[in-house]
Write an enzyme that holds these catalytic residues in place. Structure first.
Site, PDB file in Angstrom:
ATOM      1  N   GLY A   1     -38.026 -37.246 -21.576  1.00  0.00           N
ATOM      2  CA  GLY A   1     -38.918 -38.305 -21.107  1.00  0.00           C
ATOM      3  C   GLY A   1     -38.680 -39.569 -21.903  1.00  0.00           C
ATOM      4  O   GLY A   1     -38.083 -39.511 -22.982  1.00  0.00           O
TER       5      GLY A   1
ATOM      6  N   ASP B   1     -33.690 -30.887   8.308  1.00  0.00           N
ATOM      7  CA  ASP B   1     -35.028 -30.541   7.808  1.00  0.00           C
ATOM      8  C   ASP B   1     -35.982 -30.170   8.940  1.00  0.00           C
ATOM      9  O   ASP B   1     -36.594 -29.097   8.920  1.00  0.00           O
ATOM     10  CB  ASP B   1     -35.632 -31.705   6.998  1.00  0.00           C
ATOM     11  CG  ASP B   1     -34.779 -32.083   5.797  1.00  0.00           C
ATOM     12  OD1 ASP B   1     -33.926 -31.267   5.399  1.00  0.00           O
ATOM     13  OD2 ASP B   1     -34.955 -33.194   5.263  1.00  0.00           O
TER      14      ASP B   1
ATOM     15  N   CYS C   1     -34.630 -32.469 -25.131  1.00  0.00           N
ATOM     16  CA  CYS C   1     -34.698 -33.893 -25.501  1.00  0.00           C
ATOM     17  C   CYS C   1     -36.100 -34.279 -25.974  1.00  0.00           C
ATOM     18  O   CYS C   1     -36.531 -33.859 -27.032  1.00  0.00           O
ATOM     19  CB  CYS C   1     -34.201 -34.768 -24.348  1.00  0.00           C
ATOM     20  SG  CYS C   1     -33.863 -36.462 -24.886  1.00  0.00           S
ATOM     21  N   TYR C   2     -36.857 -35.021 -25.177  1.00  0.00           N
ATOM     22  CA  TYR C   2     -38.219 -35.360 -25.607  1.00  0.00           C
ATOM     23  C   TYR C   2     -39.024 -34.076 -25.840  1.00  0.00           C
ATOM     24  O   TYR C   2     -39.805 -33.986 -26.793  1.00  0.00           O
ATOM     25  CB  TYR C   2     -38.895 -36.246 -24.560  1.00  0.00           C
ATOM     26  CG  TYR C   2     -40.367 -36.475 -24.786  1.00  0.00           C
ATOM     27  CD1 TYR C   2     -40.824 -37.285 -25.809  1.00  0.00           C
ATOM     28  CD2 TYR C   2     -41.307 -35.843 -23.977  1.00  0.00           C
ATOM     29  CE1 TYR C   2     -42.187 -37.468 -26.030  1.00  0.00           C
ATOM     30  CE2 TYR C   2     -42.662 -36.025 -24.176  1.00  0.00           C
ATOM     31  CZ  TYR C   2     -43.100 -36.843 -25.202  1.00  0.00           C
ATOM     32  OH  TYR C   2     -44.443 -37.018 -25.408  1.00  0.00           O
TER      33      TYR C   2
ATOM     34  N   HIS D   1     -28.718 -32.446 -23.375  1.00  0.00           N
ATOM     35  CA  HIS D   1     -29.150 -32.139 -22.004  1.00  0.00           C
ATOM     36  C   HIS D   1     -28.260 -31.062 -21.386  1.00  0.00           C
ATOM     37  O   HIS D   1     -27.203 -31.384 -20.828  1.00  0.00           O
ATOM     38  CB  HIS D   1     -29.095 -33.409 -21.147  1.00  0.00           C
ATOM     39  CG  HIS D   1     -30.177 -34.381 -21.485  1.00  0.00           C
ATOM     40  ND1 HIS D   1     -31.430 -34.333 -20.932  1.00  0.00           N
ATOM     41  CD2 HIS D   1     -30.190 -35.416 -22.359  1.00  0.00           C
ATOM     42  CE1 HIS D   1     -32.178 -35.301 -21.439  1.00  0.00           C
ATOM     43  NE2 HIS D   1     -31.443 -35.973 -22.304  1.00  0.00           N
TER      44      HIS D   1
ATOM     45  N   GLU E   1     -28.664 -29.584 -18.693  1.00  0.00           N
ATOM     46  CA  GLU E   1     -28.683 -29.706 -17.230  1.00  0.00           C
ATOM     47  C   GLU E   1     -27.650 -30.695 -16.700  1.00  0.00           C
ATOM     48  O   GLU E   1     -27.363 -30.727 -15.504  1.00  0.00           O
ATOM     49  CB  GLU E   1     -30.091 -30.116 -16.746  1.00  0.00           C
ATOM     50  CG  GLU E   1     -30.534 -31.541 -17.063  1.00  0.00           C
ATOM     51  CD  GLU E   1     -31.085 -31.735 -18.484  1.00  0.00           C
ATOM     52  OE1 GLU E   1     -30.793 -30.895 -19.359  1.00  0.00           O
ATOM     53  OE2 GLU E   1     -31.781 -32.739 -18.710  1.00  0.00           O
TER      54      GLU E   1
ATOM     55  N   LYS F   1     -32.249 -30.044  -0.716  1.00  0.00           N
ATOM     56  CA  LYS F   1     -31.488 -30.192   0.528  1.00  0.00           C
ATOM     57  C   LYS F   1     -30.464 -29.069   0.727  1.00  0.00           C
ATOM     58  O   LYS F   1     -30.356 -28.505   1.815  1.00  0.00           O
ATOM     59  CB  LYS F   1     -30.760 -31.544   0.507  1.00  0.00           C
ATOM     60  CG  LYS F   1     -30.239 -31.975   1.845  1.00  0.00           C
ATOM     61  CD  LYS F   1     -31.371 -32.517   2.676  1.00  0.00           C
ATOM     62  CE  LYS F   1     -30.938 -33.153   3.944  1.00  0.00           C
ATOM     63  NZ  LYS F   1     -32.076 -33.844   4.579  1.00  0.00           N
TER      64      LYS F   1
END
Ligand code: XMP
Length: 513
Positions: A55, A231, A86-87, A173, A175, A369
């Site tokens: 963050g 969708d 991280c944060y 990170h 990710e 998606k």
């Protein structure tokens, strides 16, 4: 109960990627706002892990302190393995009594990390690893009971763990794809530490979703605006599986769809899927309201409002109690993740529910998606729908610069069909985000068949992109561009010139209007 790892969103730019990576490893994951009532989630899932995201704030800010205290208290009570990123890493260190230096040594981008102990969260990592960093505050002192697992040149504590409890932190990170062993870090956390089974599958989703729709709607009636996009098509087929003919799927032909699309959609959903399908031919109405309009925003507004009016009439006629919408997870993340706890919500994405005053059911609201595409494939939807490229709501109207008339739409429709055919036959379709034609509002001089002509210009827009937020014009082989150009000028008598758009996004948008 379904296993779930919750990711508390402190506003980090990569937060949504954390949930994605976890789901890719076969564990269901949801992003929750810091103010979420955690009890709600405990009722719905077997919570296996908690992740605190990155963050932009500093642990020294007042607001972050309140959130932090609430959250840490909960985690300790529940004894669920916690991972701070991280944060989140700084939050844990700070709350547990460590030291944080604000604004000292900043690290951005790929950084060399030295692994001091390749255990627990860092199991299987080498002594030196490349990791992605993006921070300005730094953990400089360990809280009591914790040990350091890794460091970099500028940060003494880049990974840590509690010696007894299941609490972990990483400053980098995992990710982000630039962290080479990021997936390994998640594997360690999910399977060795949280003991997840990793059995989240789209097939389970379909069964569960059908059951939820059934419970929500019971014997009542529902409508859906079915556009033929992935969708709404997936939501319609799922809902049809759940409530059958109680669902009316409304397809509105605005006259602004691609060549042969309305016919093909009608055929798919009536002949192959046996939906209670209502085809509304509203072409006249749309062309009428668009008469004389050339401003892009005005076009969008008029089309949106007309669409709602046409749909509203049908929904009232049907006497629907529920509106099914194909809202997906990123749509909700963008609008702030309200109403996360139930599949019935009252928030308003397209403007429809407010007008209709009926409840919404959003069966795809927790999916990304690519997950929706997988559900679509599992439901047997044709590739034309499951792999469909993005197409804007206002359709071809925003690909005609200037006034939208039957004639101008007919030209762009033909040109679009040629682009599609040629890109497809060159085998380039899968690597591209979008490829289409735009009819410009200028005429130029040409010579065709020894005769001077003064005709329209078509621009080709062919782009690569990951998420539509940024894009690059694609380097299409000249021979393919030539084929497209020749066919357009040969087959569409109103066009004598074709140009290729060499603009990235930014500064250009993908669409021209
Ligand atoms: P831009 O043109 O803003 O578009 O770079 C980014 C992506 O969004 C699509 N787009 C729309 N999609 N309704 C939609 O559902 C719209 O009004 C709309 N406008 C743009 C565009 O095709 C691209 O993929």
């Amino acid at each position: 109960m379904l296993e779930c790892v919750l990711v508390m969103d402190f506003g980090g730019q990569y937060c949504h990627l954390i949930a994605r990576r976890i789901r890719e490893l076969g564990v269901y994951s949801e992003i929750i706002p810091p103010a979420a009532d955690l009890g709600d989630y405990g009722d719905r899932y077997e919570i296996k892990g908690f992740i605190l995201s990155g963050g932009p704030q500093s642990v020294y800010e007042k607001d972050s302190q309140r959130l932090r205290e609430e959250f840490m208290k909960h985690i300790r009570d529940e004894n669920i393995p916690v991972l701070g990123i991280c944060y989140g890493h700084q939050v844990i260190a700070f709350y547990e009594g460590g030291e944080i230096e604000s604004g000292g040594m900043k690290e951005y981008g790929v950084t060399d990390m030295v692994v001091d102990k390749s255990v627990s969260i860092l199991k299987g990592l080498s002594r030196k690893e490349k990791v992605w960093m993006s921070h300005s505050d730094t953990v400089t002192g360990m809280p009591p009971g914790y040990e350091i697992l890794a460091h970099t040149r500028n940060s003494p504590v880049v990974a840590f763990r509690h010696r007894k409890k299941q609490i972990y932190g990483v400053q980098f990170h995992p990710e982000v794809v630039h962290t080479e062993k990021g997936v390994q870090v998640f594997r360690n956390y999910l399977f060795n530490i949280c003991k997840c089974k990793g059995n989240w599958e789209m097939g389970d989703f379909i069964e569960e979703s059908i059951e939820k729709i059934n419970t929500a709607i019971g014997e009542k009636k529902a409508v859906i605006a079915l556009s033929g996009g992935v969708d709404s098509s997936t939501a319609a087929v799922l809902a049809h599986r759940a409530i059958g003919k109680q669902l009316t799927s409304v397809f509105i032909d605005t006259g602004l769809m691609r060549k042969n699309e309305p016919e093909s959609i009608q055929k798919t959903f009536t002949e192959d899927f046996h939906l209670n399908f209502r085809f509304v031919d509203a072409k006249e109405r749309f062309f009428k309201v668009l008469e004389g309009v050339s401003d892009p925003e005005e076009k969008r507004k008029i089309i949106g409002e007309t669409f709602i009016k046409v749909f509203e009439d049908v929904a009232r006629e049907v006497g629907a109690d529920y509106l099914i919408q194909g809202t997906i997870y990123p749509d909700r993340i963008e609008s702030g993740l309200k109403d996360a706890a139930t599949i019935k919500t009252h928030h308003n994405v397209g403007g429809l529910p407010e007008v209709l005053g009926i409840e919404i059911v959003e069966p795809l609201q927790d999916l990304y998606k690519d997950e929706v595409r997988e559900v679509a494939r599992k439901l047997g939807l044709p590739e034309e729908i499951s792999e469909r490229h993005p197409f804007p709501g206002p359709g071809l109207a925003i690909r005609v610069i200037g006034e939208v008339t039957r004639e101008s739409v007919a030209i762009v429709k033909e040109a679009d069909a040629i682009v599609k055919e040629e890109i497809k036959s060159a085998g380039l379709e899968k690597g591209l985000w979008q490829f289409f034609a735009v009819l410009l509002s200028i005429k130029t001089v040409g010579v065709q068949g020894d005769v001077r002509t003064y005709r329209n210009t078509v621009a080709l827009r062919i782009v690569e992109s990951v998420d539509g937020m940024t894009a690059n014009f694609a380097e299409i082989p000249y021979v393919v561009l030539e084929r497209i150009s020749t066919r357009i000028t040969n087959e569409i008598p109103e066009v004598n010139r074709v140009v290729y758009d060499l603009t990235h996004k930014p500064p250009g948008t993908i669409e021209w209007e």
